[in-house]
Design a protein around this motif. Structure first.
Motif, PDB file in Angstrom:
ATOM      1  N   ARG A   1       0.847  -1.186   0.000  1.00  0.00           N
ATOM      2  CA  ARG A   1       0.000   0.000   0.000  1.00  0.00           C
ATOM      3  C   ARG A   1       0.887   1.241   0.000  1.00  0.00           C
TER       4      ARG A   1
ATOM      5  N   LYS B   1       2.391   2.704   3.410  1.00  0.00           N
ATOM      6  CA  LYS B   1       1.508   2.905   4.556  1.00  0.00           C
ATOM      7  C   LYS B   1       1.778   1.868   5.646  1.00  0.00           C
TER       8      LYS B   1
ATOM      9  N   ASP C   1      -5.045   5.338  -1.186  1.00  0.00           N
ATOM     10  CA  ASP C   1      -3.844   4.694  -1.704  1.00  0.00           C
ATOM     11  C   ASP C   1      -3.501   5.245  -3.085  1.00  0.00           C
TER      12      ASP C   1
ATOM     13  N   PRO D   1      -3.472   4.097  12.429  1.00  0.00           N
ATOM     14  CA  PRO D   1      -4.421   3.358  11.572  1.00  0.00           C
ATOM     15  C   PRO D   1      -5.596   4.182  11.061  1.00  0.00           C
ATOM     16  N   GLU D   2      -6.210   5.013  11.924  1.00  0.00           N
ATOM     17  CA  GLU D   2      -7.365   5.802  11.470  1.00  0.00           C
ATOM     18  C   GLU D   2      -6.959   6.783  10.383  1.00  0.00           C
TER      19      GLU D   2
ATOM     20  N   GLU E   1      -6.247   5.076   6.924  1.00  0.00           N
ATOM     21  CA  GLU E   1      -7.432   4.749   6.128  1.00  0.00           C
ATOM     22  C   GLU E   1      -8.085   5.991   5.532  1.00  0.00           C
ATOM     23  N   GLU E   2      -7.833   7.143   6.102  1.00  0.00           N
ATOM     24  CA  GLU E   2      -8.383   8.376   5.543  1.00  0.00           C
ATOM     25  C   GLU E   2      -7.668   8.798   4.265  1.00  0.00           C
TER      26      GLU E   2
END
Length: 218
Positions: free
Chosen positions: A10, A33, A58, A50-51, A54-55
Motif C-alpha cells: 500500500r 503505509k 492509496d 491506523p485511522e 485509512e483516511e
C-alpha cells in the motif's frame, strides 16, 4: 505484477523527484503505509496511525510504475520509505518492477523485519539501506522512543548484524529527541558506531513541515 501482489503493498504518496533523500542520486520517493513503531517525533503520522492511514487514499502501484517508466533516463533512483516498507509482503514484487526499469533502489527501514531485509539483499533488490537506530539498541533504551517487544528488539539487532556482514552500502541514523538523546547518550552512540556510516538527524516538531504535506501523487 499480479492483482494479489499489488494488493500486498500500500502506497500512501510519492514525491516525484528529490535531491535530499539519497545523497548524490536524483530520486523519486515512494511512501508506504503502516508502521509497527509509534515514535513520538514521527513526521508521517498519516502513514502510521491506523485511522489516519485509512483516511488517505492509496496511490495505485500501476500509476507509480507508469510514472517511473516515463521518467526513465531522468531519474537515477527510487527511495522506498514509510511508514515501514518491510511490513508489505508485496515489496519484493514491486522492487523487481522498479529494478526492471533500470533504477537503483534505496530502502529506509526500522530494522524490525530481518527476514524481508535479507530476502531483498539476497535477490539484489536494494542497492543502499538506511536503517534507523532509535536509541542505544536494547529494549529499555528503545522503549524511551517507541513501545516494542523483546522480539522486535532482537529483530533490530539481527538486521544490524546483517547489514554489517552483507557487503552492501548502508547508513545508520538517529533522530535526536530532546530530553531523550542526552549528550551522554550521543557520545555512547558515536562510540558504538564509530566504524560505520552513522549520522544524527536534528529533531523537528511533528507536523511542522512533515513530508505528508508535500506529497505529490503520481
Amino acid at each position: 505484477m499480479s492483482g494479489m501482489e499489488k494488493a500486498d503493498i500500500r502506497i500512501g504518496g510519492v514525491v516525484k523527484q528529490s535531491l535530499v533523500d539519497w545523497d548524490g542520486v536524483l530520486s523519486a520517493v515512494v511512501f508506504t503505509k503502516g508502521c509497527n513503531f509509534r515514535c513520538g517525533y514521527c513526521h508521517n503520522p498519516a502513514l502510521v496511525v491506523p485511522e489516519l492511514v485509512e483516511e488517505r487514499p492509496d496511490v495505485a502501484v500501476g500509476e507509480v510504475l507508469d510514472y517511473l517508466a516515463r521518467r526513465n533516463g531522468w531519474l537515477d533512483g527510487v527511495v522506498v520509505t514509510g511508514g515501514e516498507p518491510t511490513l508489505h509482503a508485496g515489496l519484493p514484487s514491486f522492487l523487481r518492477e522498479v529494478k526492471a526499469l533500470g533504477y537503483r533502489v534505496k530502502l529506509d527501514t526500522n530494522g524490525t523485519n530481518p527476514v524481508m531485509l535479507g530476502r531483498l539483499i539476497a535477490e539484489g533488490l536494494v542497492d543502499f539501506v538506511a536503517m534507523d537506530v532509535k536509541h542505544i539498541p536494547d529494549t529499555v533504551h528503545y522503549g524511551a522512543v517507541t513501545p516494542l517487544s523483546p522480539a522486535m528488539m532482537d529483530n533490530v539487532l539481527r538486521s544490524l548484524g546483517m547489514l554489517r556482514c552483507c557487503g552492501m552500502e548502508y547508513e545508520l541514523r538517529t533522530t535526536l529527541l530532546p530530553g531523550v538523546h542526552t549528550p551522554a547518550v550521543q557520545e555512547a552512540l558515536r562510540g558504538m558506531f564509530a566504524d560505520e556510516r552513522y549520522v544524527f538527524h536534528a529533531f523537528r516538531e511533528p507536523g511542522a513541515d512533515g513530508v505528508v504535506a508535500d506529497y505529490r501523487q503520481a
